[in-house]
Design a protein around this motif. Structure first.
Motif, PDB file in Angstrom:
ATOM      1  N   THR A 146       0.832  -1.208   0.000  1.00 11.23           N
ATOM      2  CA  THR A 146       0.000   0.000   0.000  1.00 11.23           C
ATOM      3  C   THR A 146       0.862   1.252   0.000  1.00 11.23           C
ATOM      4  OG1 THR A 146      -1.769  -1.154   1.186  1.00 11.23           O
ATOM      5  CG2 THR A 146      -1.789   1.260   1.249  1.00 11.23           C
ATOM      6  N   ALA A 147       1.921   1.245   0.814  1.00 13.90           N
ATOM      7  CA  ALA A 147       2.803   2.411   0.870  1.00 13.90           C
ATOM      8  C   ALA A 147       3.486   2.640  -0.476  1.00 13.90           C
ATOM      9  CB  ALA A 147       3.843   2.220   1.972  1.00 13.90           C
ATOM     10  N   ALA A 148       3.880   1.562  -1.158  1.00 12.62           N
ATOM     11  CA  ALA A 148       4.547   1.689  -2.454  1.00 12.62           C
ATOM     12  C   ALA A 148       3.601   2.276  -3.497  1.00 12.62           C
ATOM     13  CB  ALA A 148       5.064   0.325  -2.909  1.00 12.62           C
ATOM     14  N   VAL A 149       2.340   1.831  -3.482  1.00 14.62           N
ATOM     15  CA  VAL A 149       1.372   2.357  -4.445  1.00 14.62           C
ATOM     16  C   VAL A 149       1.099   3.835  -4.165  1.00 14.62           C
ATOM     17  CG1 VAL A 149      -0.993   2.172  -5.284  1.00 14.62           C
ATOM     18  CG2 VAL A 149       0.326   0.112  -4.846  1.00 14.62           C
ATOM     19  N   ARG A 150       1.003   4.212  -2.904  1.00 12.58           N
ATOM     20  CA  ARG A 150       0.788   5.625  -2.585  1.00 12.58           C
ATOM     21  C   ARG A 150       1.966   6.476  -3.059  1.00 12.58           C
ATOM     22  NH1 ARG A 150      -3.626   6.367   0.477  1.00 12.58           N
ATOM     23  NH2 ARG A 150      -4.393   4.617   1.753  1.00 12.58           N
ATOM     24  N   ARG A 151       3.180   5.956  -2.893  1.00 12.20           N
ATOM     25  CA  ARG A 151       4.351   6.693  -3.378  1.00 12.20           C
ATOM     26  C   ARG A 151       4.286   6.846  -4.894  1.00 12.20           C
ATOM     27  NH1 ARG A 151       7.113   3.408   0.343  1.00 12.20           N
ATOM     28  NH2 ARG A 151       7.809   2.035  -1.356  1.00 12.20           N
ATOM     29  N   ARG A 152       3.875   5.785  -5.561  1.00  9.52           N
ATOM     30  CA  ARG A 152       3.788   5.867  -7.019  1.00  9.52           C
ATOM     31  C   ARG A 152       2.749   6.899  -7.442  1.00  9.52           C
ATOM     32  NH1 ARG A 152       1.782   1.440 -11.481  1.00  9.52           N
ATOM     33  NH2 ARG A 152       2.743   2.450 -13.264  1.00  9.52           N
ATOM     34  N   ARG A 153       1.634   6.938  -6.741  1.00 11.75           N
ATOM     35  CA  ARG A 153       0.613   7.934  -7.072  1.00 11.75           C
ATOM     36  C   ARG A 153       1.181   9.345  -6.942  1.00 11.75           C
ATOM     37  NH1 ARG A 153      -2.683  11.737  -5.793  1.00 11.75           N
ATOM     38  NH2 ARG A 153      -4.935  11.680  -6.257  1.00 11.75           N
TER      39      ARG A 153
END
Length: 396
Positions: free
Chosen positions: A151-158
């Motif tokens: 989840t943290a990785a996807v938020r960073r990508r966003r």
């Protein structure tokens, strides 16, 4: 000569056998080309096409799964899994080529049927391998990633996507201020698709169990935001080049008309009429080029194609090569823009995934563009660029 009495019966038997063999060969050939054989071939091609759609969808899903596990730049994903992803992409690309070839096949129906069955079998095998790769990747993710990390990785990508692209509204505002709607409608649609995709990603993350769905939405958002940038750049480049392109095309059409008068027998029968019609089309585009520069540049590329078809055989090889070099940059730009617009429309559509015909046309355009970029001969490059343009914009 009684001892030769056997010759006549033997000759008759051989003749009958030869005739029978000829009849069998003709019957087999007719059967392989019969309406029934054609129907079987069409059915086999349809089955191969259906499996190709499943493979294409599976590869997209596999890409999303990898992006979820590999964000932002994980180096610990096993090589075997990465190779499985690459093999799946190559198999999908080959499948598009094979199915396109089968759909265009006009030879023996039975051979087409057998080839289609082989393609379908190969794609089904690849589908099984893609499923296995997806399963192995999921197992690896469960072992090496926590839900919080994903989840943290996807938020960073966003955040990275939004930061890199910025707000598309200033780009749209500049296009609206200078150009007619036809030159910025695709950009506006792409901006809307990007906003919708970002909202979908946020909703998926809020659910707490939609990490992969969020990743897929972010991929669409990034593509759509790039489409806005590409459309903005294409419009400005067209505005910068339109006047010079139109002036050059006028001179080229005038020269072509001189050629039709000097060498009418070497030109197309209706060359003069076609060139004059192209000239009228060019002048109509020139009259609105300030507000519709992309249409003007596209029209220049089109009238150059008409010119080549009308008088190409009446000019020498050197002159044809010079004409190809002149026409190539604009035609490539038009083909790339048409492909980008088609891809952006797919991202923005709300009625489901693209049809197989749309997917095949996009794949054909990409392959033609790749050949155009790789060609060292200007004539070959121009022909490939025009083929790419025709593939995604057949009604231009």
């Amino acid at each position: 000569m009684p001892e030769l009495g056997w010759v006549v019966p033997a000759a008759i038997a051989l003749t009958v056998a030869a005739l029978l063999a000829v009849v069998i060969v003709i019957a087999v050939r007719l059967a392989r080309r019969s309406p029934r054989a054609r129907a079987q071939a069409d059915a086999a091609v349809a089955e191969a096409t259906s499996v190709l759609v499943r493979v294409d969808d599976a590869v997209h899903e596999l890409d999303a799964a990898f992006d979820t596990a590999d964000v932002p730049d994980a180096v610990d994903v096993p090589t075997q899994l990465r190779r499985g992803r690459a093999a799946a992409q190559r198999a999908r690309d080959r499948g598009f080529v094979d199915v396109s070839t089968l759909r265009a096949h006009t030879g023996v129906a039975a051979r087409r049927r057998d080839q289609a069955r082989a393609v379908r079998s190969g794609l089904e095998t690849q589908l099984t391998r893609i499923t296995a790769t997806r399963t192995n990747l999921a197992e690896w993710v469960r072992t090496n990633r926590t839900p919080e990390q994903l989840t943290a990785a996807v938020r960073r990508r966003r955040d990275e996507i939004v930061r890199a692209a910025g707000d598309p509204e200033p780009l749209l505002s500049s296009l609206r201020a200078r150009f007619d709607a036809a030159d910025w409608t695709d950009a506006a649609a792409a901006a809307g698709a990007a906003s919708d995709a970002l909202d979908e990603a946020d909703a998926a993350l809020a659910d707490g169990a939609g990490v992969e769905r969020a990743t897929s939405a972010l991929t669409r958002a990034a593509r759509s935001l790039r489409a806005v940038e590409d459309d903005h750049r294409a419009a400005l480049q067209a505005a910068e080049n339109a006047a010079a392109e139109i002036a050059a095309a006028r001179a080229e059409l005038a020269e072509a008309l001189e050629t039709t008068r000097a060498r009418p027998g070497a030109c197309a029968p209706d060359a003069d009429e076609r060139l004059r019609a192209a000239s009228r089309t060019l002048e109509a585009a020139a009259a609105t080029s300030d507000r519709r520069p992309r249409r003007a540049v596209s029209t220049v590329a089109h009238v150059r194609e008409v010119r080549d078809a009308a008088v190409g055989a009446a000019v020498g090889e050197r002159r044809r090569l010079e004409a190809a070099r002149t026409a190539l940059p604009g035609t490539l730009a038009c083909a790339r823009a048409a492909l980008a617009s088609a891809e952006a429309r797919d991202e923005a559509r709300a009625d489901g995934p693209p049809t197989i015909d749309e997917r095949l046309r996009l794949d054909e355009a990409r392959r033609h563009l790749a050949r155009a970029r790789a060609a060292t001969d200007a004539g070959e490059a121009l022909s490939a660029a025009r083929a790419a343009w025709h593939a995604v914009d057949p009604g231009r």
